[in-house]
Design a protein around this motif. Sequence first.
Motif, short mmCIF file in Angstrom:
data_model
loop_
_atom_site.label_atom_id
_atom_site.label_comp_id
_atom_site.label_asym_id
_atom_site.label_seq_id
_atom_site.Cartn_x
_atom_site.Cartn_y
_atom_site.Cartn_z
N ASP A 152 -28.89 96.99 89.78
CA ASP A 152 -28.11 96.33 88.74
C ASP A 152 -28.98 95.45 87.87
N LYS A 153 -29.90 94.75 88.48
CA LYS A 153 -30.78 93.85 87.75
C LYS A 153 -32.07 93.71 88.53
N LYS A 154 -33.08 93.23 87.91
CA LYS A 154 -34.35 93.05 88.58
C LYS A 154 -34.25 91.97 89.63
N ARG A 155 -34.79 92.27 90.82
CA ARG A 155 -34.76 91.28 91.89
C ARG A 155 -35.61 90.07 91.53
N SER A 156 -35.11 88.93 91.95
CA SER A 156 -35.89 87.70 91.75
C SER A 156 -37.04 87.65 92.73
N GLU A 157 -38.16 87.12 92.31
CA GLU A 157 -39.29 86.95 93.19
C GLU A 157 -39.46 85.46 93.46
N HIS A 158 -39.57 85.13 94.74
CA HIS A 158 -39.69 83.71 95.11
C HIS A 158 -41.01 83.49 95.81
N ALA A 202 -37.18 86.57 100.38
CA ALA A 202 -37.11 87.90 100.98
C ALA A 202 -35.85 88.14 101.82
N ALA A 203 -34.97 87.16 101.94
CA ALA A 203 -33.78 87.32 102.77
C ALA A 203 -32.82 88.35 102.18
#
Length: 323
Positions: free
Chosen positions: A317-323, A246-247
Motif C-alpha cells: 500500500d505504501k512504502k514501509r517506514s525505516e527506523h 522491525a516489529a
Amino acid sequence: MAEGDAGSDQRQNEEIEAMAAIYGEEWCVVDDCAKIFSIRISDDIDDPKWTLSLQVMLPNEYPGTAPPIYQLNAPWLKGQELEDLSNSLEEIYIQNIGESILYLWVEKIRDVLIQKSQMTEPGPDVKKKTEEEDVEYEDVEYEDDLVLACQPENQVKTLDFDVSENQTEIEELPPIDHGIPITDRRSTFQAHLAPVVCPKQVKMVLAKLYENKKIASATHNIYAYRIYCEDKQTFLQDCEDDGETAAGGRLLHLMEILNVRNVMVVVSRWYGGILLGPDRFKHINNCARNILVEKNYTNSPEESSKALGKNKKVRKDKKRSEH
C-alpha cells in the motif's frame, strides 16, 4: 555481507521468530549459529499416539534458491512411509520456491500423523506430553465501550492510501476484537483484530482504536494487514512499526506464514521501564497469533500451500517506514 545474503538472513530470522511464536516449547533451537532447529510433531497434543521429530538446517540461500536441509526422526518411520512423507515435503518446496515453508512442512507432517492415528492400527506407546507452563497473564483494565473523548489529530497515524484501484469501498466500521494481554517485566502487550477488505477500513479501525485513551497512550501500536484482491489474485498488504524497529515486518511475516487474509492485527505495547530485548518480538507475535487462532483466521496447511503457490504477487500500500 552481500545484500542478497542480508535479505535471506532477515527473512530467516523473521520465520524463526514466527515459528517460535506459533509452536512455543515444541520448537527447539539446536544450534543458533548454524541455524539448526528441531520440532516435535504429534497427531494430538493432549493424547499423542504418533510422534516424530523434524530437524532442519537453514542454508544461507534459503528461502531464495535453496530448500532447508531436513531429517525426519521416528523409530516407526521407515520404508515407503518415509519415502512418501519426504516426497510430500519436497513437493511443497517445489510449489513454493522462494517462500518460507517451515510452517507448511510442520502442518503437512501433522496431517499425515492425524491420518495415521485414524487408521485401525494402534500407535506406539508415547509418553504424554507434560503440560506447558502457563504464560502469566495480567489483565489490563480495558474499556468495553471505546472512549469517545476527542484525541489530538496527530495521534491517528496518517495513511496515504490509494484506493482507486481496489475493490468497492465498504464504509461500515468492522467489528474490533481484543485479545488477552501478556505482561512481562512491567511491559504489557495486547492484540486487537478486525476484518478488513479495503484500505479505507484499515484507516477506520486505527481511528476507532485511537479513540480509546488507553490504546492512544500506548508506547507503540504496531500493526499489519493483508487484503486479498480476488480480481487480481494478489494480496494488498502493509505494516507499521510505530517506533518499535522491525516489529511491523515481523508481524506481517507471521501473518504471511499463517496465510491469513482480509484481516488487520494491531498490537499495543505499554513499556514498563525495563528493556526486554528480543523477547518483545516474541510477545508481539504471540499476541497476534493467539487472536488469529481464536478468531479462526488460520488456514489448513493444504489451503496455505495452494494459496502461497498461486498468489506470489503482493502489492504494498505504501512504502514501509525505516527506523
